[in-house]
Design an enzyme around this catalytic site. Structure first.
Site, mmCIF file in Angstrom:
data_model
loop_
_atom_site.group_PDB
_atom_site.id
_atom_site.type_symbol
_atom_site.label_atom_id
_atom_site.label_comp_id
_atom_site.label_asym_id
_atom_site.label_seq_id
_atom_site.Cartn_x
_atom_site.Cartn_y
_atom_site.Cartn_z
ATOM 1 N N ASN A 389 0.823 -1.200 0.000
ATOM 2 C CA ASN A 389 0.000 0.000 0.000
ATOM 3 C C ASN A 389 0.865 1.262 0.000
ATOM 4 O O ASN A 389 1.053 1.879 -1.035
ATOM 5 C CB ASN A 389 -0.955 -0.002 1.195
ATOM 6 C CG ASN A 389 -2.095 0.963 1.026
ATOM 7 O OD1 ASN A 389 -1.961 2.008 0.403
ATOM 8 N ND2 ASN A 389 -3.260 0.635 1.568
ATOM 9 N N ASP A 390 1.401 1.626 1.131
ATOM 10 C CA ASP A 390 2.130 2.890 1.238
ATOM 11 C C ASP A 390 3.339 2.959 0.317
ATOM 12 O O ASP A 390 3.674 4.026 -0.201
ATOM 13 C CB ASP A 390 2.590 3.112 2.682
ATOM 14 C CG ASP A 390 1.411 3.295 3.634
ATOM 15 O OD1 ASP A 390 0.368 3.795 3.180
ATOM 16 O OD2 ASP A 390 1.542 2.929 4.816
ATOM 17 N N VAL A 391 4.005 1.834 0.080
ATOM 18 C CA VAL A 391 5.233 1.852 -0.726
ATOM 19 C C VAL A 391 4.959 2.044 -2.209
ATOM 20 O O VAL A 391 5.888 2.204 -3.000
ATOM 21 C CB VAL A 391 6.046 0.561 -0.506
ATOM 22 C CG1 VAL A 391 6.480 0.445 0.936
ATOM 23 C CG2 VAL A 391 5.271 -0.663 -0.945
ATOM 24 N N ALA A 430 0.303 4.225 7.072
ATOM 25 C CA ALA A 430 0.265 5.684 7.130
ATOM 26 C C ALA A 430 -1.150 6.214 7.341
ATOM 27 O O ALA A 430 -1.330 7.390 7.667
ATOM 28 C CB ALA A 430 0.868 6.286 5.865
#
Length: 463
Positions: A389-391, A430
């Protein structure tokens, strides 16, 4: 007792084995051998340490080896790969508290024998080991609780002044101990203040920063061990602790750069910035997310020549690495070139994805680091995001007020087509939506990572 030259030679051999072992851990092909060499070095160091001292009774030592070995064997065989970050956090904590207890016992023994002539180096080293070891132990327990889902983020105002006050109190006790080594209460006061500091440092840190916290606590455990080595005048312990402390700090620095985080902020428990005006999920996703079935995705992939797979923590949770391997084999049998894009902080600890993929016999050459794979996404036919997700969140490039602003990401959105296998549109660590899921070139397969990979593979075979 054996002569000093023999003991020092044994410690030198152990140190060489430690260094060669760490070098071996840098590549999967030599990792097993490196681990064995490191273990052999530790065995030599332990035996040499016992022969160097006048041990009155080995019963407790043998009992500790048996009990500890049994617990270690059980953990090694039963702990799942997805729980490895929690295990590492616990091991960091155990290393820290053992250094504190050993240094404290040596210090109190020396004071009891001849308190008036205890050297200044002895008390300073003992205080340093107690301070860092206690912070490591309690901080690691909090990290374990967060990773295990037992503890949430506990944020409170005044965290920074509280941390500064606790550190000042702990240092004050350490100074008092250096002035008056017979003040045993000062050592226990230092341990108490350091324990509270370890808790208050890690409580506010969110899940997104856990990889950094783990590597930092690993460094702390090495520093505590090195300080204990000065207390015991044990060269092997000093060398080992220094290696762990230095390597952990270097890794922490690398992780901070990969997440665009400030090391001082992590050191003092300051969380990542929060975007007060962040867009809601409805604003980002409403009417834009395109869901697809495995059959549709298989048809799209039949014409692909190049595929890049981006693994994330979702793959680890569902233990989908073997299903992903089977999908890769099916694609390769059709002449498709398949690579894996590995982000430095994918998962919950450094190297988490590499270990999972290696467990599934994915060749190391197929695992590409972020700097190597990013320029290739524009020529990639299909990028498959599995539980990440965040990466892969483009908001890191487009929103300067985002919590992940400036964080280097995998440029998945630049691929010709993107497939995201995910249970839902829930946010990552996040806590922000991901515009990639609503992009024009993205199709979502809402499924468990393992089931989704198997469904696509079966659809390819049937097609």
């Amino acid at each position: 007792m054996l002569p000093d030259w023999f003991i020092n030679l044994a410690y030198l051999i152990a140190a060489i084995l430690f260094i060669v072992g760490i070098k071996g851990l840098t590549h999967p092909r030599t990792a097993v051998r490196g681990n064995r060499l490191g273990a052999l070095g530790m065995l030599i160091a332990v035996v040499a340490a016992m022969l160097d001292r006048q041990v009155l009774s080995y019963e407790w030592i043998i009992a500790g080896i048996i009990v500890g070995g049994a617990i270690g064997a059980i953990m090694a065989t039963r702990v799942q790969m997805t729980d490895m970050p929690q295990m590492v956090a616990l091991l960091n904590g155990f290393g820290g508290i053992s250094s504190s207890l050993v240094a404290g016992a040596a210090l109190l023994t020396a004071v009891a024998l001849d308190g008036a002539n205890v050297a200044l180096q002895f008390t300073i080293s003992g205080a340093a080991s107690g301070l860092v070891g206690a912070v490591t132990f309690w901080g690691s327990l909090v990290a374990f609780g967060k990773l295990q889902g037992l503890i949430g983020d506990i944020r409170f105002r005044g965290a920074l002044p509280l941390n500064a006050t606790l550190l000042t109190i702990a240092l004050a006790f350490g100074v008092w101990l250096a002035i008056d080594p017979t003040a045993n209460w000062a050592y226990w006061g230092l341990i108490g203040a350091a324990s509270l500091l370890g808790l208050s440092l890690v409580f506010p840190i969110g899940g997104a920063d856990m990889p950094v916290v783990i590597s930092l606590l690993n460094s702390y455990s090495g520093v505590a061990a090195a300080a204990a080595g000065f207390v015991l005048s044990n060269n092997a312990l000093i060398i080992t602790g220094s290696l762990v402390g230095a390597s952990g700090l270097i890794l922490t620095s690398i992780m901070c750069k990969a997440m665009n985080r400030s090391l001082p902020n992590v050191l003092f428990g300051i969380g990542a910035p929060v975007d007060e005006g962040a867009a809601s999920d409805d604003e980002v996703y409403a009417g834009k997310v395109k869901s697809a079935h495995a059959d549709e995705l298989a048809m799209m992939m039949e014409t692909a020549r190049s595929v890049v797979i981006v693994p994330g923590y979702g793959m680890a949770v569902s233990q989908a690495q073997h299903a992903v391997r089977d999908l890769v084999h099916e694609l390769e049998s059709r002449g498709v070139e398949v690579s894996f894009a590995i982000h430095p902080v994918a998962g919950r600890m450094p190297g988490h994805m590499n270990v999972l993929l290696a467990e599934a016999d994915i060749p190391y050459d197929q695992m590409k680091e972020m700097d190597e794979i990013n320029p290739l996404f524009e020529q990639t036919d299909v990028a498959i995001v599995i539980g990440a997700n965040d990466v892969v969140n483009p908001m890191a490039r487009t929103n300067p007020s985002s919590p992940i602003a400036g964080m280097p990401i995998l440029n998945v959105d630049k691929a010709r087509s993107v497939i995201v296998i995910k249970r839902s549109l829930s946010a990552g660590f996040a806590g922000i939506p991901n515009p990639l899921f609503a992009a024009e070139n993205t199709l979502m397969l809402f499924a468990d990572a393992k089931k989704g990979a198997l469904d696509i593979m079966n659809a390819l075979k049937e097609g």
